[in-house]
Design an enzyme around this catalytic site. Sequence first.
Site, PDB file in Angstrom:
ATOM      1  N   GLU A 132       0.799  -1.225   0.000  1.00  0.00           N
ATOM      2  CA  GLU A 132       0.000   0.000   0.000  1.00  0.00           C
ATOM      3  C   GLU A 132       0.831   1.274   0.000  1.00  0.00           C
ATOM      4  O   GLU A 132       1.907   1.334   0.596  1.00  0.00           O
ATOM      5  CB  GLU A 132      -0.932  -0.008   1.215  1.00  0.00           C
ATOM      6  N   CYS A 189       3.045   8.704   1.016  1.00  0.00           N
ATOM      7  CA  CYS A 189       3.498   7.810   2.089  1.00  0.00           C
ATOM      8  C   CYS A 189       3.788   6.445   1.474  1.00  0.00           C
ATOM      9  O   CYS A 189       2.895   5.799   0.929  1.00  0.00           O
ATOM     10  CB  CYS A 189       2.409   7.702   3.149  1.00  0.00           C
ATOM     11  N   CYS A 238       4.842  -6.187   8.116  1.00  0.00           N
ATOM     12  CA  CYS A 238       5.897  -5.696   9.020  1.00  0.00           C
ATOM     13  C   CYS A 238       6.147  -6.730  10.117  1.00  0.00           C
ATOM     14  O   CYS A 238       5.212  -7.284  10.672  1.00  0.00           O
ATOM     15  CB  CYS A 238       5.472  -4.377   9.659  1.00  0.00           C
ATOM     16  N   CYS A 279       4.026  -4.031  16.921  1.00  0.00           N
ATOM     17  CA  CYS A 279       3.439  -2.968  17.746  1.00  0.00           C
ATOM     18  C   CYS A 279       1.952  -3.242  17.972  1.00  0.00           C
ATOM     19  O   CYS A 279       1.234  -3.587  17.037  1.00  0.00           O
ATOM     20  CB  CYS A 279       3.629  -1.613  17.083  1.00  0.00           C
ATOM     21  N   CYS A 286      -1.006  -1.269  15.940  1.00  0.00           N
ATOM     22  CA  CYS A 286      -0.854  -1.066  14.493  1.00  0.00           C
ATOM     23  C   CYS A 286      -1.459  -2.223  13.706  1.00  0.00           C
ATOM     24  O   CYS A 286      -1.133  -3.390  13.951  1.00  0.00           O
ATOM     25  CB  CYS A 286       0.637  -0.932  14.180  1.00  0.00           C
ATOM     26  N   LEU A 327       8.238   6.999  19.151  1.00  0.00           N
ATOM     27  CA  LEU A 327       8.522   6.886  20.591  1.00  0.00           C
ATOM     28  C   LEU A 327       7.376   6.146  21.287  1.00  0.00           C
ATOM     29  O   LEU A 327       7.572   5.097  21.883  1.00  0.00           O
ATOM     30  CB  LEU A 327       8.724   8.293  21.160  1.00  0.00           C
ATOM     31  N   CYS A 334      -2.331   6.585   9.462  1.00  0.00           N
ATOM     32  CA  CYS A 334      -1.192   5.901  10.101  1.00  0.00           C
ATOM     33  C   CYS A 334      -1.640   4.630  10.800  1.00  0.00           C
ATOM     34  O   CYS A 334      -2.603   4.637  11.561  1.00  0.00           O
ATOM     35  CB  CYS A 334      -0.573   6.776  11.192  1.00  0.00           C
TER      36      CYS A 334
HETATM   37  N1  SAH Z   1       7.351   1.148  10.867  1.00  0.00           N
HETATM   38  C1  SAH Z   1       7.697   2.522  10.961  1.00  0.00           C
HETATM   39  C2  SAH Z   1       6.965   3.361   9.947  1.00  0.00           C
HETATM   40  C3  SAH Z   1       5.533   3.032   9.684  1.00  0.00           C
HETATM   41  S1  SAH Z   1       4.411   3.333  10.967  1.00  0.00           S
HETATM   42  C4  SAH Z   1       7.442   3.040  12.353  1.00  0.00           C
HETATM   43  O1  SAH Z   1       6.799   2.362  13.155  1.00  0.00           O
HETATM   44  O2  SAH Z   1       7.907   4.129  12.661  1.00  0.00           O
HETATM   45  C5  SAH Z   1       4.205   5.099  10.890  1.00  0.00           C
HETATM   46  C6  SAH Z   1       3.686   5.739  12.182  1.00  0.00           C
HETATM   47  O3  SAH Z   1       2.337   5.335  12.451  1.00  0.00           O
HETATM   48  C7  SAH Z   1       4.505   5.336  13.413  1.00  0.00           C
HETATM   49  O4  SAH Z   1       4.911   6.484  14.116  1.00  0.00           O
HETATM   50  C8  SAH Z   1       3.508   4.536  14.236  1.00  0.00           C
HETATM   51  O5  SAH Z   1       3.781   4.674  15.601  1.00  0.00           O
HETATM   52  C9  SAH Z   1       2.182   5.123  13.830  1.00  0.00           C
HETATM   53  N2  SAH Z   1       1.038   4.258  14.055  1.00  0.00           N
HETATM   54  C10 SAH Z   1       1.006   2.915  13.997  1.00  0.00           C
HETATM   55  N3  SAH Z   1      -0.246   2.469  14.261  1.00  0.00           N
HETATM   56  C11 SAH Z   1      -1.005   3.548  14.493  1.00  0.00           C
HETATM   57  C12 SAH Z   1      -2.390   3.739  14.798  1.00  0.00           C
HETATM   58  N4  SAH Z   1      -3.217   2.709  14.908  1.00  0.00           N
HETATM   59  N5  SAH Z   1      -2.845   4.994  14.963  1.00  0.00           N
HETATM   60  C13 SAH Z   1      -2.011   6.056  14.822  1.00  0.00           C
HETATM   61  N6  SAH Z   1      -0.698   5.941  14.502  1.00  0.00           N
HETATM   62  C14 SAH Z   1      -0.203   4.710  14.357  1.00  0.00           C
HETATM   63 FE1  SF4 Z   2       5.653  -2.035  11.951  1.00  0.00          FE
HETATM   64 FE2  SF4 Z   2       3.346  -0.830  12.509  1.00  0.00          FE
HETATM   65 FE3  SF4 Z   2       5.232  -1.013  14.398  1.00  0.00          FE
HETATM   66 FE4  SF4 Z   2       5.624   0.621  12.299  1.00  0.00          FE
HETATM   67  S1  SF4 Z   2       4.028   0.827  13.870  1.00  0.00           S
HETATM   68  S2  SF4 Z   2       7.088  -0.846  13.188  1.00  0.00           S
HETATM   69  S3  SF4 Z   2       4.566  -0.553  10.676  1.00  0.00           S
HETATM   70  S4  SF4 Z   2       4.136  -2.735  13.449  1.00  0.00           S
END
Ligand code: SAH
Ligand code: SF4
Length: 345
Positions: free
Chosen positions: A90, A103, A110, A114, A117, A214, A331
């Site tokens: 995507e 983006c 991934c 997290c 996410c 963070l 995001c």
């Molecule tokens: N994997 C990388 C980049 C992709 S995620 C990373 O984690 O930094 C991009 C951003 O989206 C990250 O800052 C992550 O913390 C945020 N993110 C992930 N899940 C989210 C959600 N459900 N709502 C809002 N932001 C989210």
């Molecule tokens: Fe991977 Fe989502 Fe964590 Fe970014 S926020 S590192 S995309 S699991």
Amino acid sequence: MLQSIVGMELTDIQQALGSTEPGFRARQIYEAVYRKRVADVGAISNLPKGLRDRLRSDLPLGLPEIERRYDSTDGTRRYLLRLGDGKTVETVWMPEGERSTICISSQVGCPVDCKFCLTALMGLERHLTAGEIAGQVLRVAADNSLTERVNIVMMGQGEPLLNLANVIKATRLLTDPEGMAISPRRITLSTSGIIPKIDELAREAVRPKLAISLNASNEEQRRELMPITRKYHLAELMEACRRYPLRPWEKLTFEYVLLKDVNDTDGDARRVVKLLANLNAKVNLIALNPGPGIPFSTPLPERVESFQGIVRRAVPCFIRRPRGLDVYAACGQLKRMETGLVQVG
Ligand code: SAH
Ligand code: SF4
């Protein structure tokens, strides 16, 4: 798999053409693909027909194809792009007045787990090649006939620092003044905090700006939300940030996803301020974008503003407005969700 042009640097094209073609042909192809952004090798009109035919059969362009496009009411477009091996990934386009932001993804899925996410639920399917990373920009630019300058954020699917070699090669393609010519100041890479790779990135001559996800104000909380913290501790991550060599025009960005009653208190905000002491930093707050299977909820706007008020006294702090929420383009929502479908082609 057949070689393709998108992803090749000038020397790669020279090598692929071999010694039977005059040296300047490689440059003509390079400029047509990356600067003029042709959609088909047949459209490179300054090449002889014989060479165009040869390219068509032996060295196709290899741009990712649009499998689906989901258009949000706010103008955002989420693309499901099909890669050479049939896998899909995507990319999101966010228009905003005079400029727009693309983006892009660095992996299919991934591996970093997290808890907030949606992409995490896919697991890792594979790394993207440099061509597949830069090709997302070419495809989206072509689909929207973009002429304005773009910002690029490596914040789609995937952890870019776990695919660093391809991400760096893609960055060279995106920034080459003879090609796509996007300034490194307009490209941001976001990481969950892969410490050794942050140090490696620091040594690259051409690199994007760095953003750190963070998302927590202390070690224990971060371990719960981002299990990667077990391997790469928060204190060590902050050390890596302190030794990261910022360029004169650069600030380190910290992203912080606010989860209701989990990491969104005034106490959390004060701890974030302490963590960032003596760093040339800015903070982007993102109120959770919800999704099925995500066991958290979104804090009220008043809570987000109170958090911002505290952080802002110490470092610049912004609230990121979600884009494309209605089509799962925001995001953390990229997981091939079926919604608001616009069929293209
Ligand atoms: N994997 C990388 C980049 C992709 S995620 C990373 O984690 O930094 C991009 C951003 O989206 C990250 O800052 C992550 O913390 C945020 N993110 C992930 N899940 C989210 C959600 N459900 N709502 C809002 N932001 C989210
Ligand atoms: Fe991977 Fe989502 Fe964590 Fe970014 S926020 S590192 S995309 S699991």
